[in-house]
Write a protein that holds these residues in place. Structure first.
Motif, PDB file in Angstrom:
ATOM      1  N   TYR A   1      -1.967   0.279   1.822  1.00 40.51           N
ATOM      2  CA  TYR A   1      -1.097  -0.554   0.578  1.00 40.51           C
ATOM      3  C   TYR A   1      -0.316   0.888   0.327  1.00 40.51           C
ATOM      4  N   ARG A   2      -0.846   1.372  -0.594  1.00 40.95           N
ATOM      5  CA  ARG A   2      -0.766   2.778  -1.386  1.00 40.95           C
ATOM      6  C   ARG A   2       0.190   3.896  -0.134  1.00 40.95           C
ATOM      7  N   LYS A   3      -1.205   4.140   0.167  1.00 44.50           N
ATOM      8  CA  LYS A   3       0.265   4.887   1.376  1.00 44.50           C
ATOM      9  C   LYS A   3       1.517   4.666   1.295  1.00 44.50           C
ATOM     10  N   GLU A   4       2.082   3.124   2.244  1.00 43.66           N
ATOM     11  CA  GLU A   4       3.453   3.019   2.720  1.00 43.66           C
ATOM     12  C   GLU A   4       4.158   2.736   1.448  1.00 43.66           C
ATOM     13  N   ASN A   5       3.218   2.440   0.102  1.00 47.84           N
ATOM     14  CA  ASN A   5       3.925   1.943  -0.826  1.00 47.84           C
ATOM     15  C   ASN A   5       4.677   3.039  -1.416  1.00 47.84           C
ATOM     16  N   THR A   6       4.337   4.404  -1.158  1.00 49.61           N
ATOM     17  CA  THR A   6       4.970   5.637  -1.616  1.00 49.61           C
ATOM     18  C   THR A   6       6.818   5.779  -0.714  1.00 49.61           C
TER      19      THR A   6
ATOM     20  N   ASP B   1      -2.080   0.715  -8.014  1.00 55.76           N
ATOM     21  CA  ASP B   1      -0.787   0.375  -7.728  1.00 55.76           C
ATOM     22  C   ASP B   1       0.691   0.998  -7.599  1.00 55.76           C
ATOM     23  N   GLN B   2       1.458   0.676  -9.303  1.00 54.16           N
ATOM     24  CA  GLN B   2       2.506   0.713  -9.597  1.00 54.16           C
ATOM     25  C   GLN B   2       3.131   2.625  -9.470  1.00 54.16           C
ATOM     26  N   LEU B   3       1.580   3.210  -9.475  1.00 55.52           N
ATOM     27  CA  LEU B   3       1.861   5.102  -9.951  1.00 55.52           C
ATOM     28  C   LEU B   3       1.951   5.075  -8.133  1.00 55.52           C
ATOM     29  N   THR B   4       2.109   4.870  -7.222  1.00 52.16           N
ATOM     30  CA  THR B   4       2.272   5.337  -6.008  1.00 52.16           C
ATOM     31  C   THR B   4       3.472   4.616  -5.679  1.00 52.16           C
TER      32      THR B   4
ATOM     33  N   LEU C   1       4.846  -3.613   3.693  1.00 52.52           N
ATOM     34  CA  LEU C   1       3.950  -3.540   2.897  1.00 52.52           C
ATOM     35  C   LEU C   1       3.566  -5.020   2.104  1.00 52.52           C
ATOM     36  N   GLN C   2       4.219  -6.326   2.749  1.00 52.32           N
ATOM     37  CA  GLN C   2       4.000  -7.027   2.621  1.00 52.32           C
ATOM     38  C   GLN C   2       3.048  -8.065   3.066  1.00 52.32           C
ATOM     39  N   GLN C   3       2.888  -7.427   4.957  1.00 52.64           N
ATOM     40  CA  GLN C   3       1.665  -7.424   5.710  1.00 52.64           C
ATOM     41  C   GLN C   3       0.470  -6.344   5.263  1.00 52.64           C
ATOM     42  N   LEU C   4       0.281  -5.576   4.317  1.00 54.70           N
ATOM     43  CA  LEU C   4      -0.866  -5.155   4.178  1.00 54.70           C
ATOM     44  C   LEU C   4      -1.585  -5.829   3.203  1.00 54.70           C
ATOM     45  N   ASP C   5      -0.239  -6.275   1.783  1.00 55.57           N
ATOM     46  CA  ASP C   5      -0.908  -6.705   1.043  1.00 55.57           C
ATOM     47  C   ASP C   5      -1.626  -8.683   1.404  1.00 55.57           C
ATOM     48  N   ASN C   6      -0.791  -8.863   1.659  1.00 56.26           N
ATOM     49  CA  ASN C   6      -1.612 -10.068   2.628  1.00 56.26           C
ATOM     50  C   ASN C   6      -2.563  -9.916   3.371  1.00 56.26           C
TER      51      ASN C   6
END
Length: 495
Positions: free
Chosen positions: A79-84, A210-213, A440-445
């Motif tokens: 999640y964090r990788k894709e969040n970046t 999570d916010q930092l990434t 991201l939504q899928q990973l968060d799910n």
């Protein structure tokens, strides 16, 4: 008979009540951002040898070994990788959306429409070269064209300033998040040394990470001590309980003074490899020592190139023609249609798009508009353009279709190509942004399947622990009644 059963009942009551409290904590935070579902891990207490019956070891009840968080570290890393990546494309999309608003194409007020009006006014002047109305229309169209260039260039500059301020704000946010994470590391360490698990502090820290990434590309390492170390661009951002700050520092060599993200300790530039800040800087542009490069600077350079070409090509043709002005006393004074920096050294020149303007001599005297190529000599010796000759105005209007004006393209083709490229870039940014948000939504799910609070499941657990508590209380009652029999009723015969 002993009090052994009462002790088992007591442990069971306390344990089931504690488990029920954990369930209540989960339910209470079902909608809390960043909260991770917790679970009470129940284990049997160590058995003892039953010397009374001689049957061997006898169980002694239950206790809570730990209250653990149900978190998937692998899903967190994904999640964090894709969040970046999502943060990077979100910044680019936001910048391109604003660029599209500035360009405002296709519309009646866009640069292309204004240029069309200018060409049409020249065409009409070629048909009626003595018409004051036609001349005035050309002047007003030229002024409108110059003002459109000014307005767009100003909006590009304001967009750069907005992006620059966003860089500063987000760098401060990185600093704040790093400091908070380091503080949480300290609190976690204080609790860990006492042998307890600070689950809620872990949640707060993970939420900040999570916010930092979203802002920058960081590498996260969780140590056995429970502390996390965070690395940014190959250097340490957070180490144990210490945060190493970053600052937004203005580049003194940059004429615009744009912010760069540097390390606070030595002011060395941060090696950004992703995140929203990188997207902002790429959109705003950077100073390479000679010029700004980046998305908005490139767009400004294209606008400058168009303004410069229109100015020079129009002047070149205009100076070959003649107006109706007869005030020069026999020697016709050729004038340029648009201002050029060399002719107005006192004026500030920043860029062609900001400098382009109608020559004041032409603006103040409609007769200086050179619509003719033929000359008429008046009785007093003065010369002027041949009345009825609009050939030079026609030559000016014909520049619209000259495909050599911008290398191998006409003015219109050049601008259409630039607008089309922005459209393609904006479309790509939207597609990438949308794809990243879906991913991201899928990973968060996927994360929430483990870490999220299921009300149905918690309700089931609540009923399970409630019944277990009731059964344990009943056990205590049963043992109490047995002791009552033993203490109060045995030996009554011998009294």
């Amino acid at each position: 008979m002993s009090f052994f059963g009462l002790e088992i009942g007591r442990k069971a009551v306390i344990t089931q009540q504690a488990a029920l409290n954990v369930t209540g904590h989960n339910i209470a935070n079902a909608n809390t951002p960043g909260f991770t579902r917790q679970e009470a891990v129940l284990v049997a207490t160590p058995p003892v040898n039953d010397l009374t019956t001689g049957i061997g070891q006898m169980g002694t009840g239950v206790t809570i070994e730990q209250i653990r968080r149900l978190r998937d570290n692998f899903a967190d890393a994904q999640y964090r990788k894709e969040n970046t990546t999502a943060g990077y494309w979100a910044s680019k999309q936001e910048a391109l959306d604003k660029v599209e608003l500035i360009i405002n194409e296709p519309s009646d007020s866009g640069l292309r429409s204004v240029m069309d009006q200018f060409w049409v006014s020249l065409q009409k002047l070629s048909e009626s070269p003595e018409s004051r109305a036609a001349r005035s229309t050309v002047i007003q169209s030229a002024i409108a064209l110059a003002e459109t260039f000014h307005h767009m260039d100003k909006q590009y500059q304001e967009l750069q300033e907005d992006l620059n301020q966003s860089v500063e704000v987000q760098v401060r946010e990185v600093n704040s998040l790093a400091t908070q994470i380091a503080d949480l590391n300290q609190q976690i360490l204080n609790i860990k040394v006492s042998g307890q698990e600070p689950n809620d502090l872990y949640d707060q820290r993970d939420y900040l990470i999570d916010q930092l990434t979203r802002l920058v590309d960081v590498q996260i390492r969780v140590e056995q001590s429970g502390l996390v170390n965070i690395y940014l661009g190959g250097r340490v951002l957070v180490h144990d309980v210490q945060a190493y700050g970053v600052i937004a520092k203005r580049d003194e060599s940059d004429p615009r003074g744009f912010y760069n993200m540097v390390w606070a300790v030595d002011e060395q530039p941060v090696d950004l490899r992703g995140g929203s800040i990188k997207g902002l800087i790429e959109a705003r542009g950077t100073w390479d020592g000679t010029k700004h490069t980046g998305m908005v600077p490139d767009l400004r350079q294209k606008l400058d190139a168009l303004a410069e070409a229109i100015t020079k090509k129009m002047n070149e043709v205009h100076e070959q023609g003649y107006g109706l002005d007869t005030s020069t006393g026999g020697v016709y004074e050729h004038v340029k249609l648009f201002k050029e920096p060399a002719d107005f050294p006192g004026d500030t020149f920043v860029s062609w798009a900001s400098f382009i303007d109608l020559n004041p001599a032409v603006r103040d005297n409609l007769d200086k508009l050179a619509a003719a190529t033929q000359v008429e000599t008046l009785p007093d010796g003065n010369v002027r353009g041949q009345p009825g000759d609009g050939s030079n105005a026609l030559a000016l209007a014909a520049l619209k279709h000259d495909v050599t004006m911008m290398g191998n393209a006409s003015f219109d083709d050049y601008w259409r190509s630039a607008v089309a490229q922005i459209g393609v870039d904006a479309q790509e940014a939207r597609r990438m942004c949308k794809n990243q948000e879906v991913l991201l939504q899928q990973l968060d799910n996927k994360r929430q399947q483990t870490a999220g609070v299921s009300i149905d499941e918690e309700m089931t657990n609540m009923i399970r622990f409630q019944h277990a508590y009731g059964a344990a209380a009943r056990l205590i009652t049963a043992v109490d009644e047995m002791l009552e029999i033993l203490i109060s009723r045995l030996g009554v015969v011998g009294r």
